[in-house]
Design an enzyme around this catalytic site. Structure first.
Site, PDB file in Angstrom:
ATOM      1  N   GLU A 173     -14.119 -33.047 -13.647  1.00  0.00           N
ATOM      2  CA  GLU A 173     -14.217 -32.352 -12.838  1.00  0.00           C
ATOM      3  C   GLU A 173     -15.825 -32.302 -13.344  1.00  0.00           C
ATOM      4  O   GLU A 173     -16.078 -32.589 -14.499  1.00  0.00           O
ATOM      5  CB  GLU A 173     -13.173 -30.931 -12.907  1.00  0.00           C
ATOM      6  CG  GLU A 173     -12.127 -30.963 -12.537  1.00  0.00           C
ATOM      7  CD  GLU A 173     -10.972 -29.914 -13.100  1.00  0.00           C
ATOM      8  OE1 GLU A 173     -11.617 -28.204 -13.338  1.00  0.00           O
ATOM      9  OE2 GLU A 173      -9.558 -29.823 -12.616  1.00  0.00           O
ATOM     10  N   GLU A 176      -5.101 -30.583 -17.720  1.00  0.00           N
ATOM     11  CA  GLU A 176      -6.160 -30.322 -19.265  1.00  0.00           C
ATOM     12  C   GLU A 176      -4.864 -29.435 -19.806  1.00  0.00           C
ATOM     13  O   GLU A 176      -4.852 -28.775 -20.040  1.00  0.00           O
ATOM     14  CB  GLU A 176      -6.728 -29.271 -18.699  1.00  0.00           C
ATOM     15  CG  GLU A 176      -7.727 -29.328 -17.829  1.00  0.00           C
ATOM     16  CD  GLU A 176      -9.324 -28.482 -17.498  1.00  0.00           C
ATOM     17  OE1 GLU A 176      -8.594 -27.184 -17.915  1.00  0.00           O
ATOM     18  OE2 GLU A 176     -10.465 -28.513 -17.575  1.00  0.00           O
TER      19      GLU A 176
HETATM   20  C1  FCB Z   1     -10.522 -26.158 -15.096  1.00  0.00           C
HETATM   21  C2  FCB Z   1      -9.044 -25.812 -14.010  1.00  0.00           C
HETATM   22  C3  FCB Z   1      -9.785 -26.496 -12.681  1.00  0.00           C
HETATM   23  C4  FCB Z   1     -11.085 -25.130 -12.625  1.00  0.00           C
HETATM   24  C5  FCB Z   1     -12.398 -25.046 -13.490  1.00  0.00           C
HETATM   25  C6  FCB Z   1     -13.231 -24.483 -13.337  1.00  0.00           C
HETATM   26  O1  FCB Z   1      -9.968 -25.762 -16.495  1.00  0.00           O
HETATM   27  O2  FCB Z   1      -8.646 -27.536 -14.624  1.00  0.00           O
HETATM   28  O3  FCB Z   1      -8.437 -25.586 -12.427  1.00  0.00           O
HETATM   29  O4  FCB Z   1     -10.091 -23.987 -13.005  1.00  0.00           O
HETATM   30  O5  FCB Z   1     -11.677 -25.559 -14.838  1.00  0.00           O
END
Ligand code: FCB
Length: 449
Positions: free
Chosen positions: A354, A163
């Site tokens: 994620e 990210e």
């Molecule tokens: C993302 C991050 C991860 C975690 C999630 C909830 O932005 O990459 O580390 O904090 O959110």
């Protein structure tokens, strides 16, 4: 609906969020160690000094992942632990720690997917300007090369950056993340370019040292889905997803992935962003245009959009709209349409790197953690993902965020994202109900509530 047999099921974590003990045995201070020291930066003034103590308990976590049926573990390796001064003088004890993590994964039949940068910038690099300094990109490339050479044959999947959107927007504009250095638009754009260069240099270096390695990047950003599944709304949602907006450009996929995958920045003629983009030299664009083997998408929520008389219109969320404990909106269809739009634009194999939610998890009187909220959320989201896959989006795997509860950046330990509960005072792991549910999903490829 069933996921394909070869679909990769896994879970994710990151070094600072779980390991603790960042400076033990020669590790270097990272920008999050520093950021946490300023009172008020983190909820409850929490910090990652101990976190989940994965530095000592990683084997237990990997065994739990195995018990859950997981096939792959996405974790990050702390640059600061490995290269404390960000100058290529490797910390041998740091390398030995990750040797043990990787070997434990392999022993358990779990494929390691390493994120080389999940925000653990060595403070030493920050002191030289951090992501404002091009040397950080070069130092990261050197670090990535060392990793690829060292883990050659054992690790076959890498993500360069996690990210970069958050490093730009939250780290250098909103300043709720480390390093918390406030920059203007041009400064933020410089941080973006240096991260894109870091990706390009790292990817080239990894490939040179381990031609077998597959390399990706984990991206996040605004995604939209159509209010109704009809062509006008679908087009409006696509347009809104990739719109060039001066306000939230930092939090889009395409300002990062277009240059990397397509070799050019989005069209933004006549805007300040367009001017900044046009100043990136062709030589740098060539370095940046390092097409990954796959893309990672971190997706939590999106916006419903319809075709309005004057272009796409965002549907205002009604009062009382469903939300997670962290107040993020629950919008399952983003895992269908958002993913399809990304696939259409980039065409590369994709992984959901994620997805998940924070719940008010706690241990019930029976000693268990009953997180029905998570099971409901995941059922909705994964059913939508399955639809996207059936509709041709080339998504090959899903890494749940997160394997265990952990240090959730500026929320400290208040927000819990794990399939495994962490009792912090006792540093004890308790699989939640969702853990057992996820095991069935992995076993059958079928998602039911
Ligand atoms: C993302 C991050 C991860 C975690 C999630 C909830 O932005 O990459 O580390 O904090 O959110």
């Amino acid at each position: 609906m069933k996921f394909p047999k070869e679909f990769v099921w896994g879970a994710a974590s990151s070094a600072y969020q779980i390991e603790g003990h960042s400076t033990e045995k020669g590790g270097g201070v990272c920008i999050w160690d520093t950021f946490c020291q300023t009172p008020g930066n983190i909820y409850n003034d929490d910090n990652g000094d101990v976190a989940c103590d994965a530095y000592h308990r990683f084997a237990e976590d990997i065994r739990l992942l195995k018990e859950m049926g997981g096939k792959a573990y996405r974790f990050s390796t702390s640059w600061a632990r490995l290269d404390p001064n960000a100058d290529g003088h490797w910390n041998e004890d740091g390398i030995r720690y990750y040797d043990r993590v990787v070997d434990e994964c392999l022993k358990q039949g779990i494929t390691p997917w390493i994120t080389l940068y999940h925000w653990e910038l060595p403070q030493a690099a920050q002191d030289r300007g951090g992501w404002q300094n091009r040397r950080t990109a070069e130092g990261f490339g050197r670090f990535a090369g060392m990793m690829a050479a060292h883990f050659r044959g054992r690790v076959k999947h890498y993500f360069t950056l996690n990210e970069p959107q958050c490093t730009v927007g939250l780290g250098h504009d909103a300043c709720i993340h480390a390093p918390g250095v406030k920059l203007d638009r041009a400064g933020c754009f410089g941080v973006l370019v240096n991260q894109l260069l870091a990706h390009g240099i790292a990817m080239k270096t990894i490939k040179a040292l381990d031609p077998e390695a597959k390399v990706g990047i984990a991206s996040t950003g605004r995604l939209c889905y159509p209010e109704f599944e009809m062509p006008a709304d679908i087009n409006a949602a696509r347009e809104a997803t990739f719109a060039v907006s001066d306000n939230d450009w930092e939090f889009t996929h395409h300002w990062y992935l277009d240059p990397i995958v397509l070799g050019r920045f989005p069209e933004a003629e006549g805007t300040e962003l367009g001017r900044l983009a046009s100043q990136v030299s062709p030589e740098d664009m060539e370095i940046i245009h390092a097409v990954p083997d796959f893309l990672g998408y971190n997706i939590y929520n999106g916006h419903s959009v319809r075709a309005g008389a004057n272009g796409p219109e965002y549907i205002v969320r009604y009062p009382g709209f469903p939300r997670t404990a962290m107040k993020w909106p629950i919008t399952p269809r983003v895992l269908d349409w958002g993913v399809r739009f990304l696939h259409e634009r980039y065409g590369l194999p994709g992984y959901i790197t994620e997805n998940g939610l924070s719940c008010n998890d706690r241990v019930y009187l029976d000693g268990k953690v009953h997180d029905l909220d998570r099971i409901d959320f995941l059922t909705r989201y994964l059913q939508n993902l399955c639809k996207a896959v059936k509709n041709g989006a080339d998504i090959r795997g899903y890494f749940h965020w997160a394997l265990t509860d952990n240090f959730e950046w500026h929320s400290g330990y208040a927000d819990r994202f794990g399939l495994v509960f962490v009792d912090y005072p006792a540093v004890k792991r308790i699989p939640k109900d969702s853990f057992h549910w996820y095991r069935e999903v992995v076993r059958t490829g079928i998602v039911t509530f």
